[in-house]
Structures are given as structure tokens and as C-alpha cells.
Motif scaffolding. Sequence first.
Motif, PDB file in Angstrom:
ATOM      1  N   LYS A 209      21.580  -4.436 -85.867  1.00  8.12           N
ATOM      2  CA  LYS A 209      21.837  -3.186 -86.595  1.00  8.12           C
ATOM      3  C   LYS A 209      22.549  -2.153 -85.720  1.00  8.12           C
ATOM      4  CE  LYS A 209      19.604  -4.933 -90.036  1.00  8.12           C
ATOM      5  NZ  LYS A 209      20.518  -5.752 -90.837  1.00  8.12           N
ATOM      6  N   CYS A 210      23.365  -2.635 -84.827  1.00 11.54           N
ATOM      7  CA  CYS A 210      24.210  -1.744 -84.024  1.00 11.54           C
ATOM      8  C   CYS A 210      25.329  -2.622 -83.463  1.00 11.54           C
ATOM      9  CB  CYS A 210      23.417  -1.061 -82.918  1.00 11.54           C
ATOM     10  SG  CYS A 210      22.864  -2.176 -81.641  1.00 11.54           S
TER      11      CYS A 210
ATOM     12  N   GLY B  13      26.419  -0.160 -90.921  1.00 10.21           N
ATOM     13  CA  GLY B  13      25.196   0.084 -91.697  1.00 10.21           C
ATOM     14  C   GLY B  13      24.772   1.539 -91.713  1.00 10.21           C
TER      15      GLY B  13
ATOM     16  N   ASP C 109      21.573   2.580 -90.970  1.00  7.41           N
ATOM     17  CA  ASP C 109      20.434   2.844 -90.070  1.00  7.41           C
ATOM     18  C   ASP C 109      20.776   3.978 -89.103  1.00  7.41           C
ATOM     19  OD1 ASP C 109      19.094  -0.301 -90.132  1.00  7.41           O
ATOM     20  OD2 ASP C 109      21.193   0.004 -90.648  1.00  7.41           O
TER      21      ASP C 109
ATOM     22  N   TYR D 201      29.374  -0.636 -85.982  1.00  8.96           N
ATOM     23  CA  TYR D 201      28.350  -1.077 -86.926  1.00  8.96           C
ATOM     24  C   TYR D 201      28.524  -0.260 -88.206  1.00  8.96           C
ATOM     25  CZ  TYR D 201      23.771  -1.778 -89.035  1.00  8.96           C
ATOM     26  OH  TYR D 201      22.743  -2.060 -89.908  1.00  8.96           O
TER      27      TYR D 201
ATOM     28  N   HIS E 277      26.032  -7.221 -85.183  1.00  9.17           N
ATOM     29  CA  HIS E 277      25.702  -6.185 -86.189  1.00  9.17           C
ATOM     30  C   HIS E 277      24.521  -6.633 -87.042  1.00  9.17           C
ATOM     31  CE1 HIS E 277      29.864  -3.971 -86.578  1.00  9.17           C
ATOM     32  NE2 HIS E 277      29.460  -4.055 -85.333  1.00  9.17           N
TER      33      HIS E 277
END
Lengths: 314, 314
Positions: B130-131, A160, A162, A158, B126
Motif C-alpha cells: 500500500k505504498c 490508493g 490509504d 502508489y 503497491h
Amino acid sequence: MATCTVPQVVPSPAEDAAALLKAFQGWGTDEQAVIAILAHRDAAQRKRITLKYEEMYNESLMQRLKSELSGDFERAMCHWILDPVERQAVMANAATKCILEEYPVVIEIACANSTAELVAVKEAYHALYKCSLEEDVAAATTGNLRSLLLALVSTYRYDGDDVNMGLARSEAKIIHEAVRNGAADHEELIRIVGTRSKAQLNATFGCFKDEHSSSITKALPRGTDPTGYLRALRTAVRCIADSNKYFAKVLRNATCESGTDEDSLTRVVVMHAEKDMKGISSAFRRRSSVTLEQAIAKETSGDYRSFLMALLGS
Amino acid sequence: MATCTVPQVVPSPAEDAAALLKAFQGWGTDEQAVIAILAHRDAAQRKRITLKYEEMYNESLMQRLKSELSGDFERAMCHWILDPVERQAVMANAATKCILEEYPVVIEIACANSTAELVAVKEAYHALYKCSLEEDVAAATTGNLRSLLLALVSTYRYDGDDVNMGLARSEAKIIHEAVRNGAADHEELIRIVGTRSKAQLNATFGCFKDEHSSSITKALPRGTDPTGYLRALRTAVRCIADSNKYFAKVLRNATCESGTDEDSLTRVVVMHAEKDMKGISSAFRRRSSVTLEQAIAKETSGDYRSFLMALLGS
């Protein structure tokens, strides 16, 4: 940011191809002319020149460069004119042939690229070698070294920003347990390093440092490491934590007084000159009494030096 | 090839959205009207209808379907209207929450998709969660089961048809050694199944069968399998070897007389109706006294049956 530069007015691919042929002809090659052209064209321009040269003169530019140039300069130029994605596939493939020495190349490609860039390299690898980078890495390694390298090249991380701080704290604990026990049971550690996003891993590495007043790389046992696994793990952690700082250290080691490591020097400069060399150069300066250009100029000579300097923008 | 059909003249998304609202309104939902529309629109058309419905009526079609429909029919329709790539990401995520029962979903997504399709699913994962799929699979599993599932979802397999028969013979031997020793040391076996191309693996599986007069799945030890690893390995080998035959078997088990498994039935029909259901249906017929449609019609009823039949093209 890139360090290599392209002139405001760029000659046409046909003009560049003609100028290259002129540099090759006559008594001895005009290496400075070759550098003046190819070091100052971006990847797309170099590709067009390569195609045009072959079309105009019915010979491969790569083959001609190989016959006209020699030594480190030849190797650097032949890597430079490749497409950046293909170049990484070629370098990764070469590294799988002597993985115990060349594992850093595989780790750099796996960890310093974005997720999408890594997929592009793996796609190029399929096209060039009719097999996957994964199977070549797996077939060349065993044990923990295989588990680590295979996880790094396989994973679709991932990308991102976060971060889950609770997870970072609990996984920092898991890593600490693994580090304390040597390299015996690193399954969980490899799972974490191999799958979590870089932002999440940096939070985890930070928690580790806060809790134990030492970085993971320093906490790992020193001494015998016959399989190379611990060295590879250190390399991966450093490359994920801060790739600029990591590459600056590779360059520092490659230009140290005890002997120059031209292969590493060429690799880092050629692979990063049109990508993120400015950041690497700044990271180098922070830990060194001289600039990167000064360090490289001191340890190299001739056309090889001129070429690297051109790629570094000086 | 797909089994579901689209009419030659398709109404506009606005007309379809209006017809759906009409089916929802009044005393009780007109489920047959909902099926008549949505079961006969392809993925791109369903997406446009979903967007148009929201635009026209300021409510989510998915939410409205959830409130109007119920049971297996509701679940099937809500999966059906998702984008096929997103649907797989959603299904994979749900499977990681109860991986010991739901590992086949993860294996099907990893092994029945092409390499590019799998990357697309991981990209959607993703964006939605968010992973990465990798970290969720790894965090939910341990030991051999983790090694296997993580290898399958991570790998960027070579998709070509090139086969190295010498390699197939030598790796069939390695697999035979591992199978003979139970599940104690399966590192090499997982390396092979997790990294080689499907064409190469099929050659290896063929060599194994020629040499040992038994398939790998039959040669694996039966009996206790508390971690689920051996069942997962069998699932992966069968799914890689022949996905049509594999899905036909899932459907046979799901429609057997000892009780219907609606979740598996819905999953396979919804995921494959517009992809490769014709091949699965033929593979089903070869091992069964009835057609797939007959088997499903016998074990289901009401709107759920009508919907599945529509997706199967009957």
C-alpha cells in the motif's frame, strides 16, 4: 467527465473519410464540416478515421489538415487527432526543448495522470523518440529544477487512498522547515513531493495548512526565481492538490484580459475535453463571474473558437 | 536461459498437493520428496499447486512449509514458491529495512530487470504494501545514496539498442570529471547512470575505458565510504554493464573459502534459476577453476544443498 459529445449514430470511418476529403476539396476548405466530424468522434473513432483516410486516399490525414488549416485552429486540430497517450508524449517532448517556459506541460503530464497513464505516456515516448522522457528532462535541466521534474516524471506513485496521518504531520513539519529556509535545502521536500501518493500528499498539505494557516504555495518565498524551481514547485503542488482547480486557473490565466495564451488554452481543452473537462469547467465557474465557454468565446474567434466550443460541448 | 527443469509429464496440481501433504506427514518431513516436486515445477505450476493445496487442505502451503522445514532450506523454499514478481517486491521491501547492508538487492531488481519487469515489480509492491518502492527507498536513505538508489528504482529506461556515440563520448568525460573529484559532486554522474538506456550506458562505459585505460569501478576512489554510496555506485555500474558477470561475482563472493554467504547465494539462485542462470553459470566458470555447481556443493550441505543443486539442474 468529458464535455465533447459523439452522435448516437456515427457514420462509418469510410463515410467520415469521404466527408473530410469533400470538405478539403473545392474553393477553400469547409472548416465547419471538418469540425462537425472530428470534434464529435472519440479517440478510437478518430484513429479509425485516420487509418481509413490514409488507406482510401493514400495521403496522411495529419499532413492534409496541416495544409488545409492554419494558425491556432490547425495546431489544436492536429493535436486533437493524435492518440491521447501519444499526444502527451509529443507535448512532453516539445516541452523538454524549452523547459524553462514549458515546465508546466511536463508537470501536468506527470502529476495529473494516474500512475498507469503516466507509464503509458512514457512507453509511447520510448517508441516515438528512442529514448526516455527521464533522460530528456534530466539533460535539459540542472539543480533543484532537475531534481523536482525528474522525480515527478520518474516516480511510480502508489495510487490508493490509504493515508498515514502521523506521517502526514511529520512530513508537513519537514516541508515547513524547507520552506522557511528558502530553496537552499529542498532535498527532503522534493523527496516527499516526488514519491508519496497523492492521497498522502493531500493529507500532508492539509496538516501544513492547519498548522501554519497558509498553503505551501503561499508560504514559498516570492521574488527572484532565476532557475524557475520555485514556480515549478508551486505548479506541482497545485496540480497534485486539486487538478481541476489547477487547470481552471490555467484557463483563467489563458483567457485573462491582458492577452490570450492560445497555447495553454489549446493544450488544456484538447487534453481534457474527453477526460475530465466537466470538473475543470465547474472549478472555473466557482472562481469566475462567467462560464468557461463564455470566457473562451470572448477571447477567441473564427474556426478556432468554433472548434473549442464544440470540444466544450456547447 | 533457465537451469531448473520440468519433467515431460507433470502430475496434476491435486496430485502434487497430495504428494506434498504425504511428505509432510508421519515421523519427520520427507524433504527430498518436497524438493523432487517443487524444484521441478515452473512458476505457473507452483502457483496452481499452492492454490490447490490451500483448497484441498484448508491450510496455506507457505505456512506448512515454514513449520516443516528450517534454516536456509526453509528460507530458500519459501522464496521459491512465491510468484517471481511478488518475490522481488518482497525482497525489495525487506532490503529497504536495512538498506545500508541490503542495497545490492534493490540495485539488482532495478538494474537487472527489463523496464517492463521493473514496472511489474513496482505494481506488486503497491498491492502488497500500500505504498511505493520509491517512497520506502527514499525514506530509508539520504544524500548521494538516496539520489542514486531513487534514480535507479524510479526510472523508466529506454530498452532499445540505439546508441549515440557522440553522447557516449561526452558523457564519459562528465563521468571522468566526477570520478576525479571524489563523491563531492556526483549529480551529473547519477543523472547519466539513472536515466540513460543500458545500451547507451555500455557505450559510455566503453568510451571511459578506452580513454582512461581503466573501468569506472576501478577509477572510483577506494577507502572510507561511510554512506555506502560509492559501493552502491560500483554495484550499479557492474550490474548494468554485464548482469551475468555481476551475478557470477556475487556467487563467487558468496561461496568463497572465508565463509559462505547463504543469503546472497539463495537470492541469486532462487531469483535466476528459471530466468538466466545458464548465462550466470558460464560467466562463473570463466573466472573460476571449478564449476558453479562444484563451488556451491562444496560450501553447502544437506537439504539446502540438494535444493540448490536441483534448481541448478544437476
